[in-house]
Design a protein around this motif. Structure first.
Motif, PDB file in Angstrom:
ATOM      1  N   VAL A 130      -2.959  -6.923   8.826  1.00  0.00           N
ATOM      2  CA  VAL A 130      -2.807  -5.673   8.089  1.00  0.00           C
ATOM      3  C   VAL A 130      -4.026  -4.775   8.311  1.00  0.00           C
ATOM      4  CG1 VAL A 130      -2.659  -4.646   5.783  1.00  0.00           C
ATOM      5  CG2 VAL A 130      -1.256  -6.631   6.366  1.00  0.00           C
ATOM      6  N   ARG A 142      -3.728  -3.311  11.767  1.00  0.00           N
ATOM      7  CA  ARG A 142      -2.618  -2.352  11.853  1.00  0.00           C
ATOM      8  C   ARG A 142      -2.932  -1.054  11.120  1.00  0.00           C
ATOM      9  NH1 ARG A 142       1.101  -5.426   9.868  1.00  0.00           N
ATOM     10  NH2 ARG A 142       1.170  -4.548   7.765  1.00  0.00           N
ATOM     11  N   GLU A 143      -3.655  -1.153  10.012  1.00  0.00           N
ATOM     12  CA  GLU A 143      -3.962   0.031   9.210  1.00  0.00           C
ATOM     13  C   GLU A 143      -5.213   0.770   9.690  1.00  0.00           C
ATOM     14  OE1 GLU A 143      -1.999   1.258   6.840  1.00  0.00           O
ATOM     15  OE2 GLU A 143      -0.577  -0.330   7.352  1.00  0.00           O
ATOM     16  N   TYR A 185      -8.489  -0.487  10.161  1.00  0.00           N
ATOM     17  CA  TYR A 185      -9.783  -0.858   9.590  1.00  0.00           C
ATOM     18  C   TYR A 185     -10.853  -0.997  10.671  1.00  0.00           C
ATOM     19  CZ  TYR A 185     -13.301  -3.478   6.949  1.00  0.00           C
ATOM     20  OH  TYR A 185     -14.479  -3.895   6.363  1.00  0.00           O
ATOM     21  N   ARG A 230     -13.095   4.517  10.591  1.00  0.00           N
ATOM     22  CA  ARG A 230     -12.080   3.680   9.967  1.00  0.00           C
ATOM     23  C   ARG A 230     -10.974   4.523   9.339  1.00  0.00           C
ATOM     24  NH1 ARG A 230     -15.953  -0.993   7.236  1.00  0.00           N
ATOM     25  NH2 ARG A 230     -15.972  -2.344   9.090  1.00  0.00           N
ATOM     26  N   GLU A 231      -9.738   4.010   9.506  1.00  0.00           N
ATOM     27  CA  GLU A 231      -8.587   4.725   8.954  1.00  0.00           C
ATOM     28  C   GLU A 231      -8.144   4.142   7.617  1.00  0.00           C
ATOM     29  OE1 GLU A 231      -5.679   4.561  12.026  1.00  0.00           O
ATOM     30  OE2 GLU A 231      -6.893   5.724  13.453  1.00  0.00           O
ATOM     31  N   THR A 232      -8.759   3.036   7.212  1.00  0.00           N
ATOM     32  CA  THR A 232      -8.504   2.459   5.896  1.00  0.00           C
ATOM     33  C   THR A 232      -9.791   1.812   5.413  1.00  0.00           C
ATOM     34  OG1 THR A 232      -6.962   1.111   4.597  1.00  0.00           O
ATOM     35  CG2 THR A 232      -7.788   0.161   6.646  1.00  0.00           C
ATOM     36  N   GLU A 288      -8.696   0.098  -0.191  1.00  0.00           N
ATOM     37  CA  GLU A 288      -7.266   0.292   0.070  1.00  0.00           C
ATOM     38  C   GLU A 288      -6.602  -1.022   0.459  1.00  0.00           C
ATOM     39  OE1 GLU A 288      -7.234   4.919   1.621  1.00  0.00           O
ATOM     40  OE2 GLU A 288      -7.742   3.307   3.022  1.00  0.00           O
ATOM     41  N   LEU A 289      -7.297  -1.866   1.218  1.00  0.00           N
ATOM     42  CA  LEU A 289      -6.756  -3.183   1.560  1.00  0.00           C
ATOM     43  C   LEU A 289      -6.633  -4.049   0.313  1.00  0.00           C
ATOM     44  CD1 LEU A 289      -8.690  -3.917   4.889  1.00  0.00           C
ATOM     45  CD2 LEU A 289      -6.259  -3.365   4.648  1.00  0.00           C
ATOM     46  N   HIS A 292      -3.597  -3.061  -1.425  1.00  0.00           N
ATOM     47  CA  HIS A 292      -2.407  -3.547  -0.700  1.00  0.00           C
ATOM     48  C   HIS A 292      -2.090  -4.989  -1.085  1.00  0.00           C
ATOM     49  CE1 HIS A 292       0.401  -3.982   2.715  1.00  0.00           C
ATOM     50  NE2 HIS A 292      -0.119  -5.203   2.826  1.00  0.00           N
TER      51      HIS A 292
END
Length: 238
Positions: free
Chosen positions: A181, A184-185, A187, A192-194, A198-199, A202
C-alpha cells in the motif's frame, strides 16, 4: 527460446477438479512426464484452509478417475507433501506433440493452474495454442523471447534470485500489505505522495505501528537484496 506464462483450466485434470470443490491448493516441487507411458509423476505440496479441508482434498484427489496413484510423504496440520501419478492430460499431450516444453512447476488453486511453457519457434507456439483452445480454457499472462545470453544469465544467477525470493516470502501478511500500500500510494516517491499519518488512517492504526511495519518489511527486503548482490559478486568472481 519463447517463454509463456499460461493461466490454465484443464477439463481432465485431477488437481483442478479437486481445487474446484475443496479449499486446497497444490504446488509442484518435482515432476516428470513419461510420454511413453502417458503419465505425469509429481511431488507436490498440498495446503488447505484447515486440517479437515486437507483430508477432504486428498480423498477427492485419490478418487478422481484420472488419478493413477496418490500417496502421502509427510503431513502436518493443514499441509502435506504428496506423491502422485496422473494420466497425461490433453494439454500436456498437445504441448509435447507440437514441440513445446513445460519449463516450470505447476501452481494449482481455485480451479486454475499457472503453467510455464517454452517453444523454439513461433510456428510451434501458434499451432499449440490453437489446439489447446479446443479442449482447454486458458489465457497467456506473459510472453518473453529469451536469447541465449539472457538465459545463461538467469541460470548463472539462479541462487541470487532464490535469495531475493525467500526474503520476499519472509514478510508477514501485515508487513507485505503495508509495504504494498505504501508503494502504491507513493510513499517512496520524491516528493512523497502520501504520509505516515495517511497510511495510519488507511490501516486504522497508529503512525508508530505503521512505521514499525514498514521498517521491518524494508529491512527484510533490503537484507535479501544485499544477499543476492553478494552472491552475484561471488558468481562473477568464480
Amino acid at each position: 527460446m519463447i517463454d509463456l506464462d499460461l493461466d490454465m483450466r484443464q477439463y481432465d485434470c485431477p488437481f483442478i477438479d479437486t481445487t474446484d470443490d475443496v479449499d486446497v491448493g497444490f504446488s509442484a516441487v518435482q515432476w516428470q512426464l513419461d510420454t511413453d507411458a502417458a503419465k505425469l509423476e509429481t511431488r507436490l505440496i498440498a495446503k488447505a484452509g484447515s486440517r479437515g479441508a486437507l483430508d477432504d482434498g486428498l480423498r477427492a484427489l485419490r478418487a478422481h478417475p484420472n488419478m493413477a496413484n496418490c500417496y502421502i510423504l509427510s503431513k502436518r496440520d493443514n499441509v502435506a507433501e504428496i506423491g502422485t501419478k496422473i494420466e497425461q492430460t490433453n494439454a500436456m499431450r498437445t504441448i509435447q506433440r507440437n514441440g513445446g516444453y513445460i519449463t516450470g512447476p505447476f501452481r494449482i488453486e481455485n480451479g486454475r493452474e499457472r503453467w510455464h511453457v517454452g517453444f523454439d519457434a513461433d510456428d510451434d507456439e501458434d499451432r499449440t495454442l490453437a489446439e489447446l483452445e479446443r479442449h482447454n480454457d486458458f489465457s497467456v499472462e506473459n510472453r518473453d523471447r529469451v536469447g541465449p545470453s539472457t538465459l545463461f544469465d538467469l541460470l548463472e544467477h539462479s541462487e541470487s534470485a532464490m535469495s531475493l525470493l525467500e526474503g520476499c516470502r519472509s514478510l508477514t501478511e501485515t508487513e507485505r500489505e503495508t509495504f504494498e500500500v505504501a508503494s502504491r500510494e507513493g510513499y517512496y516517491e520524491t516528493p512523497r505522495e502520501t504520509t505516515l499519518e495517511e497510511l495510519a488512517d488507511h490501516f486504522d492504526i497508529s503512525k508508530t505501528a505503521v512505521s514499525m511495519n514498514l521498517r521491518r518489511s524494508e529491512r527484510k527486503v533490503l537484507e535479501a537484496a544485499m544477499g543476492a548482490i553478494d552472491r552475484m559478486d561471488d558468481d562473477e568472481r568464480l
